[in-house]
Design a protein around this motif. Structure first.
Motif, PDB file in Angstrom:
ATOM      1  N   ALA A  31      -2.213  -2.064  -4.129  1.00 20.98           N
ATOM      2  CA  ALA A  31      -3.591  -2.422  -3.937  1.00 20.98           C
ATOM      3  C   ALA A  31      -4.396  -2.712  -4.900  1.00 20.98           C
ATOM      4  O   ALA A  31      -4.374  -1.653  -6.181  1.00 20.98           O
ATOM      5  CB  ALA A  31      -4.193  -1.289  -3.171  1.00 20.98           C
ATOM      6  N   VAL A  32      -4.898  -3.685  -5.082  1.00 21.62           N
ATOM      7  CA  VAL A  32      -5.710  -4.494  -6.326  1.00 21.62           C
ATOM      8  C   VAL A  32      -6.972  -4.999  -5.671  1.00 21.62           C
ATOM      9  O   VAL A  32      -6.910  -5.551  -4.570  1.00 21.62           O
ATOM     10  CB  VAL A  32      -5.023  -5.019  -7.247  1.00 21.62           C
TER      11      VAL A  32
ATOM     12  N   GLN B 243      -3.247 -14.872 -13.365  1.00 25.51           N
ATOM     13  CA  GLN B 243      -2.345 -13.573 -13.644  1.00 25.51           C
ATOM     14  C   GLN B 243      -1.491 -13.264 -12.374  1.00 25.51           C
ATOM     15  O   GLN B 243      -0.603 -12.327 -12.698  1.00 25.51           O
ATOM     16  CB  GLN B 243      -3.536 -12.363 -13.525  1.00 25.51           C
TER      17      GLN B 243
ATOM     18  N   GLY C 132      -5.252   9.460 -14.176  1.00 27.79           N
ATOM     19  CA  GLY C 132      -5.282   9.384 -12.420  1.00 27.79           C
ATOM     20  C   GLY C 132      -6.816   9.409 -12.015  1.00 27.79           C
ATOM     21  O   GLY C 132      -6.951   9.394 -10.885  1.00 27.79           O
TER      22      GLY C 132
ATOM     23  N   GLY D  56      -5.656  -5.966 -18.606  1.00 29.13           N
ATOM     24  CA  GLY D  56      -5.802  -5.767 -17.244  1.00 29.13           C
ATOM     25  C   GLY D  56      -7.022  -6.490 -16.697  1.00 29.13           C
ATOM     26  O   GLY D  56      -6.789  -7.065 -15.521  1.00 29.13           O
ATOM     27  N   GLY D  57      -7.924  -6.615 -17.430  1.00 28.52           N
ATOM     28  CA  GLY D  57      -9.094  -7.472 -17.172  1.00 28.52           C
ATOM     29  C   GLY D  57     -10.280  -6.862 -16.610  1.00 28.52           C
ATOM     30  O   GLY D  57     -11.332  -7.391 -15.909  1.00 28.52           O
ATOM     31  N   MET D  58     -10.067  -5.421 -16.316  1.00 26.95           N
ATOM     32  CA  MET D  58     -10.952  -4.561 -15.621  1.00 26.95           C
ATOM     33  C   MET D  58     -12.129  -4.769 -16.176  1.00 26.95           C
ATOM     34  O   MET D  58     -13.367  -4.793 -15.116  1.00 26.95           O
ATOM     35  CB  MET D  58     -10.612  -3.491 -15.402  1.00 26.95           C
TER      36      MET D  58
ATOM     37  N   THR E 171     -11.377  -9.431  -9.171  1.00 27.83           N
ATOM     38  CA  THR E 171     -11.326  -9.127 -10.425  1.00 27.83           C
ATOM     39  C   THR E 171      -9.821  -9.217 -10.966  1.00 27.83           C
ATOM     40  O   THR E 171      -9.341  -8.484 -11.846  1.00 27.83           O
ATOM     41  CB  THR E 171     -11.658  -7.646 -10.838  1.00 27.83           C
TER      42      THR E 171
ATOM     43  N   GLY F 248     -12.582   3.535  -4.260  1.00 31.48           N
ATOM     44  CA  GLY F 248     -12.800   2.145  -4.625  1.00 31.48           C
ATOM     45  C   GLY F 248     -13.070   1.449  -3.259  1.00 31.48           C
ATOM     46  O   GLY F 248     -13.013   0.045  -3.753  1.00 31.48           O
TER      47      GLY F 248
ATOM     48  N   ARG G 104      -0.166   0.595 -17.334  1.00 35.26           N
ATOM     49  CA  ARG G 104      -1.350   0.772 -16.318  1.00 35.26           C
ATOM     50  C   ARG G 104      -1.715   2.276 -16.349  1.00 35.26           C
ATOM     51  O   ARG G 104      -0.844   3.100 -16.222  1.00 35.26           O
ATOM     52  CB  ARG G 104      -0.878   0.172 -14.991  1.00 35.26           C
TER      53      ARG G 104
ATOM     54  N   ASP H  98     -11.162   3.823  -9.871  1.00 32.85           N
ATOM     55  CA  ASP H  98     -10.372   4.164  -8.554  1.00 32.85           C
ATOM     56  C   ASP H  98      -8.981   3.528  -8.374  1.00 32.85           C
ATOM     57  O   ASP H  98      -8.552   3.023  -9.723  1.00 32.85           O
ATOM     58  CB  ASP H  98     -11.477   3.214  -7.469  1.00 32.85           C
ATOM     59  N   ARG H  99      -8.401   3.979  -7.672  1.00 32.03           N
ATOM     60  CA  ARG H  99      -6.760   3.530  -7.645  1.00 32.03           C
ATOM     61  C   ARG H  99      -6.487   1.971  -7.750  1.00 32.03           C
ATOM     62  O   ARG H  99      -5.612   1.489  -8.427  1.00 32.03           O
ATOM     63  CB  ARG H  99      -5.991   4.246  -6.306  1.00 32.03           C
ATOM     64  N   GLN H 100      -7.374   0.960  -7.059  1.00 31.12           N
ATOM     65  CA  GLN H 100      -7.256  -0.305  -7.503  1.00 31.12           C
ATOM     66  C   GLN H 100      -7.303  -0.610  -8.528  1.00 31.12           C
ATOM     67  O   GLN H 100      -6.370  -1.552  -9.323  1.00 31.12           O
ATOM     68  CB  GLN H 100      -7.843  -1.166  -6.620  1.00 31.12           C
ATOM     69  N   VAL H 101      -8.372  -0.055  -9.437  1.00 33.60           N
ATOM     70  CA  VAL H 101      -8.681  -0.246 -10.800  1.00 33.60           C
ATOM     71  C   VAL H 101      -7.384   0.049 -11.418  1.00 33.60           C
ATOM     72  O   VAL H 101      -6.709  -0.342 -12.560  1.00 33.60           O
ATOM     73  CB  VAL H 101      -9.757   0.456 -11.302  1.00 33.60           C
ATOM     74  N   ARG H 102      -6.803   1.517 -11.057  1.00 39.43           N
ATOM     75  CA  ARG H 102      -5.849   2.064 -12.014  1.00 39.43           C
ATOM     76  C   ARG H 102      -4.550   1.183 -11.846  1.00 39.43           C
ATOM     77  O   ARG H 102      -3.702   1.371 -12.326  1.00 39.43           O
ATOM     78  CB  ARG H 102      -5.573   3.323 -11.302  1.00 39.43           C
ATOM     79  N   HIS H 103      -4.400   0.447 -10.843  1.00 34.53           N
ATOM     80  CA  HIS H 103      -3.189  -0.520 -10.627  1.00 34.53           C
ATOM     81  C   HIS H 103      -3.162  -1.786 -11.611  1.00 34.53           C
ATOM     82  O   HIS H 103      -2.444  -2.474 -11.682  1.00 34.53           O
ATOM     83  CB  HIS H 103      -3.113  -0.941  -9.330  1.00 34.53           C
ATOM     84  N   ARG H 104      -4.393  -2.073 -12.244  1.00 32.71           N
ATOM     85  CA  ARG H 104      -4.544  -3.074 -13.171  1.00 32.71           C
ATOM     86  C   ARG H 104      -4.948  -2.941 -14.598  1.00 32.71           C
ATOM     87  O   ARG H 104      -4.292  -3.266 -15.590  1.00 32.71           O
ATOM     88  CB  ARG H 104      -5.599  -4.079 -12.762  1.00 32.71           C
TER      89      ARG H 104
END
Lengths: 158, 272
Positions: A57-58, A67, B97, B31-33, A62, A132, B75, B101-107
């Motif tokens: 999930a992303v 990419q 961890g 990651g570009g966050m 952003t 999130g 990541r 948030d988890r979406q951010v942690r995936h990137r």
């Protein structure tokens, strides 16, 4: 300036040229036609644009389309099967886990990923994992209940 | 809407450095966050983005008895889930961890966070607290020399972080008081003990850059307990003061978070 991409959206390959500045969410909506993915804040806070990129999930607001070149993407449109709604969609329906519905696609996509990857879920953990995603209507209680229900169902089915 | 830029996808770290050298306003994209968000707000306008996303050699985790090395493109979610990190430095896994948030942690990636040097980011506290070494395409930089100021590091404009090496501590802990809206650290404190009398304490969120707190280090080197940490009066001089917290409140939070981090280090759990 443009860049060539080849991206699979809900099992359908899309090969095209896109502007380098094009965000993944705009590609999904305007090029791939998946309008269920929506833009809420456009600053990476609200999670309305959450989709799965190669199984994670992303936030698609952003991430550049460039990419995602070569990636496989799942959006809300790809969840339901011929047999009907995805168990998470059904749980949201049954628990009335939405009011205006604008954040729902993003929350459901995150929730599906959460239940796939976490096998011991309680209320506290779920609340932490949906940090999130912002919902301005529900107060989250029914959302948490729906995810708990879907998690229980996934466990029974496993 | 972002300003126009050219998108470059190098096949090797050398090619990436070459692309940065060729265009003075080019920026590496991890990651570009942070970078993409800044570009959308037109706070950043690179002419070229050099995407490091396909440099598979930059992602991965390896460990031995002395240290663990984490590739720059690893990541946050992968650091948090890594059995190597969880065994060697559980505080680092918990820190990763709990970023965003988890979406951010995936990137989001370790290298991106460290190179960006956001004054309220979590990773810089771990890098400094664990006496880390930043390994770039051309040299090794000790963490004490790396973080220079607000979003400012020792990196050259064409230099790319390849990995970070973290020293294995005897025990360590990290605690943050999250900003009520952004969830960045209003104050975050990383404590690490490397054997009797050798303690490092790194503070993020409180000042213009991550820094070591000498008084806490000296006190905890004598006795590594939460009581000792909370008794240390941290100076408010030079700390940030804004709508969310005054400098005095941040100074107070530094010793409170240090005490909680020490307590966690003495009895680690899987969550912060």
């Amino acid at each position: 300036m443009k860049t060539a991409v080849s991206i699979i959206v809900n099992d359908r390959r899309c090969e095209t040229e896109v502007p380098t500045t094009m965000l993944l969410v705009d590609f999904l909506r305007e090029v791939a036609g998946s309008k269920g993915t929506v833009v809420g804040c456009d600053t990476g806070q609200c999670g309305c644009c959450t989709v799965h990129v190669d199984g994670d999930a992303v936030k698609s607001c952003t991430m550049l389309t460039a990419q995602a070149d070569g990636a496989s993407i799942l959006t809300i449109e790809g969840l339901a099967s011929a047999d009907g709604m995805h168990p998470m969609q059904r749980a949201f329906h049954e628990h009335h886990a939405l009011q205006c519905g604008y954040c729902t696609a993003g929350i459901v996509m995150n929730a599906v990923d959460i239940v796939t990857k976490h096998h011991e879920l309680d209320e506290r953990t779920i609340r932490r994992l949906i940090e999130g995603n912002l919902c301005r209507c529900t107060g989250y209680s029914n959302i948490v209940d729906a995810i708990l229900e879907a998690a229980r169902e996934a466990k029974r089915g496993a | 809407m972002m300003y126009e830029f050219a998108y470059v996808r190098p096949a090797s770290l050398e090619d990436a450095v070459r692309a940065l050298r060729m265009h003075s306003e080019a920026k590496p994209l991890a990651g570009g966050m942070s970078l993409l968000s800044a570009m959308k707000l037109r706070l950043a306008a690179p002419t070229h983005l050099v995407d490091l996303g396909r440099l598979d050699g930059l992602a991965g985790i390896a460990g031995n008895n002395q240290a663990i090395t984490i590739g720059a493109m690893t990541r946050h979610a992968d650091v948090a889930a890594s059995p190597i990190v969880r065994e060697a430095i559980p505080a680092l896994a918990v820190l990763a961890g709990d970023i965003g948030d988890r979406q951010v942690r995936h990137r989001g990636t370790l290298g991106g966070s460290v190179a960006n040097a956001d004054p309220a980011a979590c990773y810089p506290a771990a890098v400094l607290g664990l006496a880390g070494t930043i390994i770039t395409d051309r040299r090794h930089i000790g963490s004490d020399d790396f973080f220079r100021g607000l979003y400012e590091t020792a990196l050259e404009t064409d230099e790319i972080v390849a990995a970070v090496e973290f020293t294995r501590p005897a025990r360590a802990g990290y605690m943050k008081f999250p900003h009520p809206a952004s969830r960045f650290a209003l104050v975050g404190v990383f404590v690490a003990e490397f054997g009797a009398g050798n303690v490092r304490v790194a503070v993020t969120g409180a000042g213009p850059r991550v820094f070591r707190e000498a008084r806490l280090e000296a006190a905890l080197a004598k006795e590594f307990t939460p009581t000792v940490a909370s008794a240390v009066a941290v100076s408010a001089e030079g700390l940030n003061s804004d709508r969310a917290a005054s400098a005095e409140y941040r100074a107070h939070l530094v010793s409170v978070m240090a005490a909680r981090a020490v307590a966690w280090a003495l009895a680690p759990t899987s969550q912060s």
